[in-house]
Design an enzyme around this catalytic site. Structure first.
Site, short mmCIF file in Angstrom:
data_model
loop_
_atom_site.label_atom_id
_atom_site.label_comp_id
_atom_site.label_asym_id
_atom_site.label_seq_id
_atom_site.Cartn_x
_atom_site.Cartn_y
_atom_site.Cartn_z
N CYS A 98 71.69 -128.20 -20.65
CA CYS A 98 72.97 -128.84 -21.25
C CYS A 98 72.57 -130.35 -21.50
O CYS A 98 73.18 -131.15 -22.10
CB CYS A 98 74.34 -128.86 -20.75
SG CYS A 98 74.95 -127.16 -20.55
N THR A 141 92.38 -114.75 -30.52
CA THR A 141 92.10 -113.22 -30.78
C THR A 141 91.07 -112.98 -29.58
O THR A 141 89.88 -113.90 -29.78
CB THR A 141 91.63 -112.99 -31.96
OG1 THR A 141 92.85 -113.09 -32.95
CG2 THR A 141 91.48 -111.39 -32.17
N SER A 193 80.15 -117.12 -16.09
CA SER A 193 79.53 -117.22 -17.45
C SER A 193 78.70 -115.85 -17.51
O SER A 193 77.76 -115.85 -17.05
CB SER A 193 78.96 -118.36 -18.10
OG SER A 193 78.70 -118.26 -19.35
N ALA A 194 78.82 -114.89 -18.71
CA ALA A 194 78.12 -113.84 -18.88
C ALA A 194 76.71 -113.93 -19.09
O ALA A 194 75.76 -113.16 -18.70
CB ALA A 194 78.88 -112.74 -20.00
N HIS A 195 76.39 -114.87 -19.73
CA HIS A 195 74.99 -114.94 -20.26
C HIS A 195 74.11 -115.53 -19.10
O HIS A 195 72.57 -115.58 -19.27
CB HIS A 195 74.74 -115.95 -21.52
CG HIS A 195 74.89 -117.30 -21.15
ND1 HIS A 195 73.64 -118.11 -21.16
CD2 HIS A 195 75.87 -118.09 -20.81
CE1 HIS A 195 74.11 -119.43 -20.98
NE2 HIS A 195 75.48 -119.48 -20.57
N GLY A 198 81.25 -120.76 -19.31
CA GLY A 198 81.35 -121.41 -17.97
C GLY A 198 82.10 -122.79 -18.45
O GLY A 198 82.90 -123.38 -17.72
N SER A 199 81.57 -123.73 -19.55
CA SER A 199 82.04 -124.89 -19.78
C SER A 199 83.69 -124.79 -19.94
O SER A 199 84.39 -125.66 -19.54
CB SER A 199 81.26 -125.39 -21.02
OG SER A 199 80.05 -125.95 -20.57
N ASN A 213 72.74 -125.67 -10.77
CA ASN A 213 71.97 -125.20 -11.84
C ASN A 213 70.35 -125.82 -11.95
O ASN A 213 69.79 -125.21 -12.64
CB ASN A 213 72.61 -125.74 -12.94
CG ASN A 213 73.10 -126.95 -13.28
OD1 ASN A 213 73.77 -127.69 -12.41
ND2 ASN A 213 73.05 -127.60 -14.29
N GLN A 226 76.05 -120.45 -11.97
CA GLN A 226 74.83 -119.82 -11.47
C GLN A 226 74.69 -119.08 -10.22
O GLN A 226 73.60 -118.41 -9.87
CB GLN A 226 74.00 -121.11 -10.86
CG GLN A 226 73.73 -122.12 -12.12
CD GLN A 226 72.89 -121.72 -13.12
OE1 GLN A 226 71.86 -120.58 -12.80
NE2 GLN A 226 72.71 -122.10 -14.24
#
Length: 394
Positions: free
Chosen positions: A325, A237, A199-201, A71-72, A151, A179
């Site tokens: 964060c 990559t 963001s996946a997490h 996300g960042s 968030n 979020q």
């Protein structure tokens, strides 16, 4: 009781199906996706399959999705990339006072480069002031960036209305939806969103992988230069295993969305009800209705949030006092200050974020623990003693 994890806004555990899908790409299908031989081509197909899954969820074209480290990076890439590429059109950006640091710090950096930024306020529930937004629009405004869901307090912003305002004034609209994705249904076309970060997490995928949607035709400059990966927009990559994980995670999140949201909201509302009933002098932060299902942000008067978290940790309960964060900072949350909380109350905030793996037994244990901890910490507080004495003399 074992560890009770209630910090799902900070991160989530990787879903078993996601992990299973990722494992082959570490040791078996390890080819570089830019290679022309079969081992590389197979991985290229896996990446494009994940890209299509993201595009389907957002209702955009696969070619409008770029994979990033999270996300960042996506926020930085959107704000800086769009601002730099469109500087000839204007140098004014509008955002809100309660954005994630990835957006706020990007704006500060752009201000050092000569861009001008307007920071829009929010009401006591954390909802953006649309009238103030309209007033701040200028002929040289090129970008509006407002987060989909906050968030810290879980507030859902009026994204559709913001998108309509941006479209009406021919201004690009970016939203940090980190979020929101995995919790809310999002159609970028219907909402007039030109760019979106995810963001996946945050939805049971791996850490270190995210995506940025940018509508076709919108010029934006590279944040990372080097190779020609991601259609020459993001060098490096490709992280094939994590990209595959993101694709599986987002597909699974939306397959079971309503079922999980119903369960999570039920637990959250039960938590609110019991805490309000059993602990006096608290304040629930954020809008009670316009918030994501799992978020519960509460301020406990006469208590420091750090002490609350340490005592919860001793009982095996993971929570936070705000954004993960900014948890290293001793300053009160900029979000809580923006909604009008005084410093002393903002300092006593707790964020509980319930996820799909949490149980009612865990919530009950947390409630009992909080009742005990708050009572004990208040008994140690001279401010609490002074307050009770004044109340008794009324």
């Amino acid at each position: 009781m074992n560890t009770v994890y209630l910090d799902n806004s900070a991160t989530t555990r990787v879903d078993d199906d996601v992990l299973k899908a990722m494992i082959p790409y570490f040791a078996e299908s390890y080819g570089n996706a830019s290679s022309i031989y079969k081992l590389g081509r197979d991985n290229r197909r896996a990446i494009e399959d994940a890209r299509e899954k993201v595009a389907k969820i957002l209702n955009c074209e696969p070619t409008e999705v770029y994979f990033t480290s999270g996300g960042s990076e996506s926020d930085n890439m959107a704000l800086k990339g769009i601002a730099h590429a469109n500087r000839k059109k204007g140098n004014h950006i509008i955002t809100s006072k309660i954005e994630h640091p990835a957006v706020l710090e990007s704006c500060k950096q752009l201000e050092k480069e000569g861009f001008e930024v307007s920071y829009i306020g929010v009401d006591e529930n954390g909802i953006l002031n649309l009238e103030e937004l309209k007033r701040e629009i200028r002929p040289d405004t090129i970008l509006i960036s407002v987060m989909f869901v906050n968030n810290e307090i879980g507030t859902i912003q009026p994204i559709k209305e913001i998108g309509e305002i941006a479209k009406e004034h021919n201004i690009y609209f970016h939203t940090d939806a980190v979020q929101a994705v995995g919790t809310l249904r999002i159609d970028v076309k219907e909402l007039n969103i030109d760019s979106l970060s995810l963001s996946a997490h945050k939805f049971y995928g791996p850490k270190g992988i995210g995506a940025l949607y940018v509508k076709r035709g919108i010029p934006f400059e590279n944040l990372i230069i080097g190779g020609h990966q991601e259609r020459s927009k993001r060098a490096g990559t490709e992280n094939v295993a994590s990209i595959v994980g993101l694709g599986v995670a987002i597909e699974k999140a939306y397959k079971d969305l309503d079922k999980h949201n119903e369960k999570i909201k039920e637990l959250r509302d039960y938590f609110f009800e019991e805490i309000e009933k059993r602990i006096p002098y608290i304040k629930i932060n954020g809008d009670r209705q316009r918030r994501v299902p799992g978020n519960a942000n509460i301020s406990f008067r006469f208590i420091e949030g750090e002490g609350l978290l340490l005592n919860l940790d001793l009982k095996g309960i993971c929570a936070s006092s705000g954004s993960a964060c900014t948890s290293g900072s001793l300053d009160p949350s900029h979000v809580l200050l923006a909604i009008g909380l005084p410093h002393e109350i903002a300092h006593g905030s707790l964020r509980i974020a319930i996820g799909k793996y949490n149980t009612k037994e865990e919530i009950d244990y947390t409630i009992e623990s909080l009742v005990e901890i708050v009572e004990r910490l208040r008994d140690m507080s001279p401010l609490w003693e002074e307050f009770i004495e004044k109340e008794g003399n009324k």
